[in-house]
Structures are given as structure tokens and as C-alpha cells.
Scaffold this active site. Sequence first.
Site, PDB file in Angstrom:
ATOM      1  N   ASN A 155      41.468  43.193  38.161  1.00 26.17           N
ATOM      2  CA  ASN A 155      42.188  42.197  37.361  1.00 26.17           C
ATOM      3  C   ASN A 155      41.744  42.372  35.904  1.00 26.17           C
ATOM      4  O   ASN A 155      40.623  42.022  35.554  1.00 26.17           O
ATOM      5  CB  ASN A 155      41.836  40.789  37.886  1.00 26.17           C
ATOM      6  CG  ASN A 155      42.427  39.699  37.019  1.00 26.17           C
ATOM      7  OD1 ASN A 155      43.309  39.938  36.197  1.00 26.17           O
ATOM      8  ND2 ASN A 155      41.944  38.472  37.216  1.00 26.17           N
ATOM      9  N   TRP A 156      42.634  42.922  35.106  1.00 28.94           N
ATOM     10  CA  TRP A 156      42.253  43.234  33.723  1.00 28.94           C
ATOM     11  C   TRP A 156      42.329  42.012  32.800  1.00 28.94           C
ATOM     12  O   TRP A 156      41.932  42.081  31.644  1.00 28.94           O
ATOM     13  CB  TRP A 156      43.148  44.348  33.164  1.00 28.94           C
ATOM     14  CG  TRP A 156      42.947  45.676  33.833  1.00 28.94           C
ATOM     15  CD1 TRP A 156      42.148  45.945  34.917  1.00 28.94           C
ATOM     16  CD2 TRP A 156      43.538  46.929  33.464  1.00 28.94           C
ATOM     17  NE1 TRP A 156      42.220  47.280  35.242  1.00 28.94           N
ATOM     18  CE2 TRP A 156      43.066  47.904  34.365  1.00 28.94           C
ATOM     19  CE3 TRP A 156      44.429  47.315  32.462  1.00 28.94           C
ATOM     20  CZ2 TRP A 156      43.444  49.244  34.292  1.00 28.94           C
ATOM     21  CZ3 TRP A 156      44.821  48.653  32.386  1.00 28.94           C
ATOM     22  CH2 TRP A 156      44.318  49.599  33.297  1.00 28.94           C
ATOM     23  N   GLU A 200      41.290  30.959  36.814  1.00 34.52           N
ATOM     24  CA  GLU A 200      41.561  30.753  35.379  1.00 34.52           C
ATOM     25  C   GLU A 200      42.944  30.130  35.177  1.00 34.52           C
ATOM     26  O   GLU A 200      43.148  29.350  34.261  1.00 34.52           O
ATOM     27  CB  GLU A 200      41.411  32.085  34.622  1.00 34.52           C
ATOM     28  CG  GLU A 200      39.942  32.466  34.506  1.00 34.52           C
ATOM     29  CD  GLU A 200      39.658  33.954  34.472  1.00 34.52           C
ATOM     30  OE1 GLU A 200      40.572  34.748  34.191  1.00 34.52           O
ATOM     31  OE2 GLU A 200      38.493  34.328  34.729  1.00 34.52           O
ATOM     32  N   SER A 228      31.916  38.694  39.944  1.00 30.06           N
ATOM     33  CA  SER A 228      30.835  39.529  39.411  1.00 30.06           C
ATOM     34  C   SER A 228      30.430  40.684  40.337  1.00 30.06           C
ATOM     35  O   SER A 228      29.254  41.029  40.437  1.00 30.06           O
ATOM     36  CB  SER A 228      29.612  38.665  39.076  1.00 30.06           C
ATOM     37  OG  SER A 228      29.943  37.711  38.083  1.00 30.06           O
ATOM     38  N   GLY A 282      36.921  41.820  38.218  1.00 27.17           N
ATOM     39  CA  GLY A 282      37.291  41.511  36.842  1.00 27.17           C
ATOM     40  C   GLY A 282      36.611  42.469  35.874  1.00 27.17           C
ATOM     41  O   GLY A 282      37.067  43.597  35.645  1.00 27.17           O
ATOM     42  N   GLY A 283      35.493  42.034  35.318  1.00 26.40           N
ATOM     43  CA  GLY A 283      34.783  42.804  34.284  1.00 26.40           C
ATOM     44  C   GLY A 283      34.560  44.268  34.627  1.00 26.40           C
ATOM     45  O   GLY A 283      34.819  45.163  33.811  1.00 26.40           O
TER      46      GLY A 283
END
Length: 249
Positions: free
Chosen positions: A9-10, A95, A211, A232-233
Site C-alpha cells: 500500500n503506497w 486511515e 509495520s 505500508g512503509g
Amino acid sequence: MRKKIVAGNWKMNNDLDQTMSLIEDLKNLESKGVCVMIAPAFPFLKISKDLLEDYQIEVISQNVHQKSKGAYTGEVSIDMLKSIGISTTLIGHSERRAYFNEDDIVLFEKVRCTLDAGMNIIFCFGEDLKDRKSNKHFDIVKNQLENTVLKLKKESWENIILAYEPVWAIGTGETASPEQAQEMHQYVRNCISKCYDESVSESISILYGGSVKPSNANEIFSKKDVDGGLIGGAALLASDFNEIIKVNS
Ligand code: PEP
């Protein structure tokens, strides 16, 4: 057999050049036996799809609007996504719930309309820190699912992937322990089994998100009810994303 899936997920990261360059790097992924997906921002979905035409990486969207068309400034419809060949979307990311007030009513509408239109969904859910600390995490998750996906017909589950994402672990560097992830995934599978039957609960891929990085992916993904991850990150760096995928292959 359940599918192993790793989805990146960018979020609202990467401009056009950065998107193209990350995609270029992803062309060397070693993804044997794993379905790999990436969710770039809306403006870059089409070019991402075109660039990955000959590769086994599915381009998916981060969100979709529930209405088919009309005066909804700034939104993107299911048909718009379908018209550029997007067939899977995230729905219910924490989010979206937190910053865009997407509650269970809106999310159910999104889920229903998207599935009715023949698209697949990755439905995200998970408790926040306060709920975890007060030991309400199972009830919260059950509630999130009962108000949305558990209201669907059994047939719809062929097009659903779930992603358990404890809010306190998203983008915080704090990860759920492999045991915490397994415990929740097993709980969710039991809820699905009670609502439908084991043929559904055993065929659903449940991803973990929060994470995940190359250093912790192995332990988390080795748990029996964890079928991969929503990343994500660590999905913004091709080498990290590749390492996480390799753990699953
Ligand atoms: C996410 O946003 O879905 C996510 C899991 O983010 P991160 O990996 O950065 O915690």
C-alpha cells in the site's frame, strides 16, 4: 489451498517519476508462489498497469467510492477503475476510517457495490490501542466484521481477502507479536466459520498488516492462519518489499 498474498500500500507517496522508478525495480521481484499486488495513488494506476503488463504483479487501488457516478467531487468510481483494468481495491483501511470518517455503514455500502460490480476487495479491519489495552480487541473486530463483510452472502466470499491491521501497529514501528497476529487471525476464521462454514473460513486469505519489515516478516508469516501481508512503509523500497515476498515463497 489459501493464496499467499503480499500487497504493498503506497498510500499518498511517490510522484510520477518515483512511481515509474519503483515499478522498474519491482520487475526483478522473486515472487514464486506468492500473489503480489501494489496500490499506487489514483493518478498513477493506469501507467502502473501498463508498465506491469507482462509481469505477475497486480495493480490495485487504495480506495473507491460507493456511488456509481455524479456530483461527488474528488472521488473515483468503481466503473472508472474497471475501465482502466483495475479489478481489486482496498476498502476500510484504518486511515480512511480515521481521517475520512468512513464508518461501518459507508464501508458496507462500498463492499456491497464493489463486489456487485464484479471486483475483488481487500477488506481491512483492526482495533486501536485503547481497545487492545482494555482487552476489547476481539469484540471490536467481531463488530467491524459483523457490520460489513459478515452480512454478505456466502458466494461473495470468493472475491474477498481480509487484512487484519491493528491500528496501533500501522506506521508506528510497533508490530503485533506473531502470537497476537495468529490469535486474531484464528479468531476471525472462527467467526467466518460460525457465520458460514469451514469451506469459506478455510479458503479465505487473511493478511497481517502493521509495520511488517524484512526483519520480522518471517516470524509473522510462519503462523498458520497468516496468509501474507499488507505492507505500508516497507513497500516503498523494492529491496525490502522483495525480501518480505521471498519469506512467503
Ligand atoms: C498499512 O498502511 O496498511 C500498513 C500496514 O502500514 P505499515 O506497514 O507502514 O505499518
